[in-house]
Motif scaffolding. Structure first.
Motif, PDB file in Angstrom:
ATOM      1  N   ALA A  43      45.813  43.137  41.776  1.00  0.00           N
ATOM      2  CA  ALA A  43      44.921  42.473  42.733  1.00  0.00           C
ATOM      3  C   ALA A  43      43.496  42.343  42.207  1.00  0.00           C
ATOM      4  CB  ALA A  43      44.911  43.234  44.055  1.00  0.00           C
ATOM      5  N   GLY A  44      43.246  42.849  40.990  1.00  0.00           N
ATOM      6  CA  GLY A  44      41.904  42.812  40.427  1.00  0.00           C
ATOM      7  C   GLY A  44      41.307  44.201  40.364  1.00  0.00           C
ATOM      8  N   PHE A  45      40.004  44.282  40.175  1.00  0.00           N
ATOM      9  CA  PHE A  45      39.330  45.571  40.079  1.00  0.00           C
ATOM     10  C   PHE A  45      39.477  46.309  41.402  1.00  0.00           C
ATOM     11  CE2 PHE A  45      35.365  48.182  40.190  1.00  0.00           C
ATOM     12  CZ  PHE A  45      35.678  48.997  39.113  1.00  0.00           C
ATOM     13  N   THR A  46      39.999  47.547  41.338  1.00  0.00           N
ATOM     14  CA  THR A  46      40.362  48.292  42.548  1.00  0.00           C
ATOM     15  C   THR A  46      39.806  49.703  42.508  1.00  0.00           C
ATOM     16  OG1 THR A  46      42.412  47.012  42.776  1.00  0.00           O
ATOM     17  CG2 THR A  46      42.300  49.106  43.957  1.00  0.00           C
ATOM     18  N   LEU A  47      39.374  50.161  43.680  1.00  0.00           N
ATOM     19  CA  LEU A  47      38.893  51.523  43.860  1.00  0.00           C
ATOM     20  C   LEU A  47      39.943  52.275  44.675  1.00  0.00           C
ATOM     21  CD1 LEU A  47      36.455  53.507  43.576  1.00  0.00           C
ATOM     22  CD2 LEU A  47      35.626  52.600  45.763  1.00  0.00           C
ATOM     23  N   TRP A  48      40.435  53.397  44.138  1.00  0.00           N
ATOM     24  CA  TRP A  48      41.456  54.177  44.826  1.00  0.00           C
ATOM     25  C   TRP A  48      40.872  55.476  45.352  1.00  0.00           C
ATOM     26  CZ3 TRP A  48      42.881  52.059  39.921  1.00  0.00           C
ATOM     27  CH2 TRP A  48      43.780  50.987  40.000  1.00  0.00           C
ATOM     28  N   ALA A  49      41.389  55.922  46.503  1.00  0.00           N
ATOM     29  CA  ALA A  49      40.948  57.181  47.118  1.00  0.00           C
ATOM     30  C   ALA A  49      42.169  58.041  47.395  1.00  0.00           C
ATOM     31  CB  ALA A  49      40.182  56.910  48.412  1.00  0.00           C
ATOM     32  N   ASP A  50      42.312  59.137  46.668  1.00  0.00           N
ATOM     33  CA  ASP A  50      43.456  60.035  46.831  1.00  0.00           C
ATOM     34  C   ASP A  50      43.006  61.347  47.457  1.00  0.00           C
ATOM     35  OD1 ASP A  50      45.397  58.300  45.542  1.00  0.00           O
ATOM     36  OD2 ASP A  50      44.369  58.772  43.669  1.00  0.00           O
ATOM     37  N   CYS A 110      32.622  41.296  51.444  1.00  0.00           N
ATOM     38  CA  CYS A 110      33.893  41.755  52.007  1.00  0.00           C
ATOM     39  C   CYS A 110      34.854  42.062  50.850  1.00  0.00           C
ATOM     40  CB  CYS A 110      34.529  40.698  52.912  1.00  0.00           C
ATOM     41  SG  CYS A 110      33.655  40.431  54.461  1.00  0.00           S
ATOM     42  N   PRO A 111      35.659  43.099  50.965  1.00  0.00           N
ATOM     43  CA  PRO A 111      36.665  43.355  49.937  1.00  0.00           C
ATOM     44  C   PRO A 111      37.717  42.242  49.925  1.00  0.00           C
ATOM     45  CG  PRO A 111      36.338  45.273  51.370  1.00  0.00           C
ATOM     46  CD  PRO A 111      35.671  44.100  52.030  1.00  0.00           C
ATOM     47  N   ARG A 112      38.503  42.208  48.870  1.00  0.00           N
ATOM     48  CA  ARG A 112      39.630  41.266  48.827  1.00  0.00           C
ATOM     49  C   ARG A 112      40.692  41.716  49.818  1.00  0.00           C
ATOM     50  NH1 ARG A 112      42.918  39.339  43.361  1.00  0.00           N
ATOM     51  NH2 ARG A 112      44.503  38.100  44.445  1.00  0.00           N
ATOM     52  N   GLY A 123      43.742  52.029  48.613  1.00  0.00           N
ATOM     53  CA  GLY A 123      42.996  51.260  47.619  1.00  0.00           C
ATOM     54  C   GLY A 123      42.146  50.170  48.242  1.00  0.00           C
ATOM     55  N   LEU A 124      41.031  49.870  47.594  1.00  0.00           N
ATOM     56  CA  LEU A 124      40.137  48.790  48.025  1.00  0.00           C
ATOM     57  C   LEU A 124      39.947  47.860  46.839  1.00  0.00           C
ATOM     58  CD1 LEU A 124      36.844  49.203  50.051  1.00  0.00           C
ATOM     59  CD2 LEU A 124      36.916  47.739  48.022  1.00  0.00           C
ATOM     60  N   ALA A 125      40.418  46.616  46.987  1.00  0.00           N
ATOM     61  CA  ALA A 125      40.328  45.636  45.899  1.00  0.00           C
ATOM     62  C   ALA A 125      39.087  44.774  46.079  1.00  0.00           C
ATOM     63  CB  ALA A 125      41.579  44.765  45.877  1.00  0.00           C
ATOM     64  N   PHE A 126      38.367  44.556  44.978  1.00  0.00           N
ATOM     65  CA  PHE A 126      37.144  43.765  45.004  1.00  0.00           C
ATOM     66  C   PHE A 126      37.419  42.335  44.537  1.00  0.00           C
ATOM     67  CE2 PHE A 126      35.709  48.096  44.571  1.00  0.00           C
ATOM     68  CZ  PHE A 126      34.538  48.160  45.314  1.00  0.00           C
ATOM     69  N   PRO A 127      36.874  41.331  45.229  1.00  0.00           N
ATOM     70  CA  PRO A 127      36.973  39.953  44.727  1.00  0.00           C
ATOM     71  C   PRO A 127      36.294  39.847  43.361  1.00  0.00           C
ATOM     72  CG  PRO A 127      36.245  39.987  47.026  1.00  0.00           C
ATOM     73  CD  PRO A 127      36.175  41.395  46.526  1.00  0.00           C
TER      74      PRO A 127
END
Length: 346
Positions: free
Chosen positions: A128-135, A170-172, A203-207
């Protein structure tokens, strides 16, 4: 966890940012969080200290109480949405001085242990592109607390990004591991993008266009200076955390006996006064470490229905069952029987 190990959850190594904002939000909702803070040895004045560090256990217990008091399914979203880059201290200023949004995110991940984060951040390229994950740092964390922490994590990232780049960000899309709540509207209102529940990972995907966006306050010189300071803080923090972890493991391996403070000082080839000062710089005391390790041992043994309270008291280093019962009441405000029933159903 084996019986001769311990967890970092007892060490006071987390900046109390989340608890500061949580206290303010619960006040607005008409709930008094002060008794819960007092039960874990904290108060509002202590939360204002830049040097204070709390343990994951302390933070989790206060959050659990806040969820019970407010009955809110979206409490983490509200707490995260209250934050500002300066809430993250020196790291917040470093993010604002970074070159691009991607640089800022990667800097945040690099120095996450200095920001008061209670999730484990990672970032990288995904489909989905550059993504930030939180575990979650502990897979066994209470489900309600785990949901709160991920809500707060992504809400704060989006809110801080909007402070820096504008309200139109806004996130993707945003993915949550937990199931959809009865009312998902607050998620859509806050994030302004598709929100998916029961996902494989938080996860949070960035446009792509936003990832390359230059930060308005970018300054290479300031950014380099700030990251140098952050590196120094991180090195100092690691040294402190290593000390606490070594002490906790030493205590856990010695139970039911507890090494005296003088014995610990000898093991570290230092004076008692110096060791006590080093522990105080970590925001805790030797007595609190002993209490935390005993507590963890008790909770571990309570999960085994074949172990009696007499056995637990002996293995955890209590003089008798009455002392164990008093400790459980102090830790959890419930009886030993109630706690055993709780851990069996958790």
């Amino acid at each position: 966890m084996s019986a001769d190990a311990t967890s970092r959850s007892t060490s006071a190594t987390i900046s109390p940012n989340i608890l500061r904002y949580l206290t303010a939000v619960t006040d607005e909702l008409g709930a008094d969080l002060r008794p819960a803070l007092a039960r874990v040895g904290l108060d509002e004045q202590m939360l204002q200290s830049a040097d204070l560090r709390v343990s994951y256990r302390q933070g989790s217990e206060v959050i659990r109480c806040a969820l019970q008091l407010t009955g809110s399914d979206h409490l983490g979203l509200r707490v995260g949405a209250r934050q500002h880059p300066t809430a993250w201290g020196l790291m917040g200023f470093a993010l604002m001085a970074a070159g691009t949004l991607r640089d800022a995110v990667e800097t945040g991940v690099r120095f996450q242990n200095l920001s008061g984060a209670m999730v484990v951040w990672s970032a990288g390229q995904a489909d989905a592109g550059f993504t930030l994950w939180a575990d979650q740092p502990d897979p066994a964390v209470d489900a309600g607390v785990g949901t709160f922490l991920v809500q707060e994590a992504f809400a704060s990232v989006v809110t801080v990004t909007r402070h820096a780049l504008g309200a139109e960000f806004c996130p993707r899309h945003v993915d949550f591991l937990f199931a959809a709540p009865p009312d998902p509207a607050p998620y859509h209102e806050l994030f302004g993008c598709p929100v998916r529940f029961s996902a494989a990972r938080n996860g949070l995907a960035f446009p792509a266009a936003w990832v390359r966006t230059e930060m308005p306050g970018r300054d290479p010189v300031t950014f380099a200076s700030l990251t140098t300071l952050l590196d120094e803080q991180l090195a100092s923090r690691r040294t402190r955390q290593d000390l606490l972890e070594v002490l906790e493991i030493s205590i856990a391996q010695s139970l039911p006996d507890v090494p005296t403070f003088a014995e610990q000082a000898r093991r570290h080839a230092t004076g008692e006064r110096t060791l006590r000062r080093r522990i105080a710089e970590c925001g805790t005391t030797y007595e609190a470490l002993v209490d935390g390790v005993r507590r963890e041992r008790v909770e571990l043994l309570l999960r085994r229905p074949d172990v009696t309270l007499t056995d637990i008291a002996r293995q955890a280093g209590f003089s008798d069952v009455r002392a164990l019962r008093r400790a459980i009441r102090r830790w959890h405000d419930m009886t030993a029987v109630e706690l055993r029933d709780t851990v069996h159903h958790s």
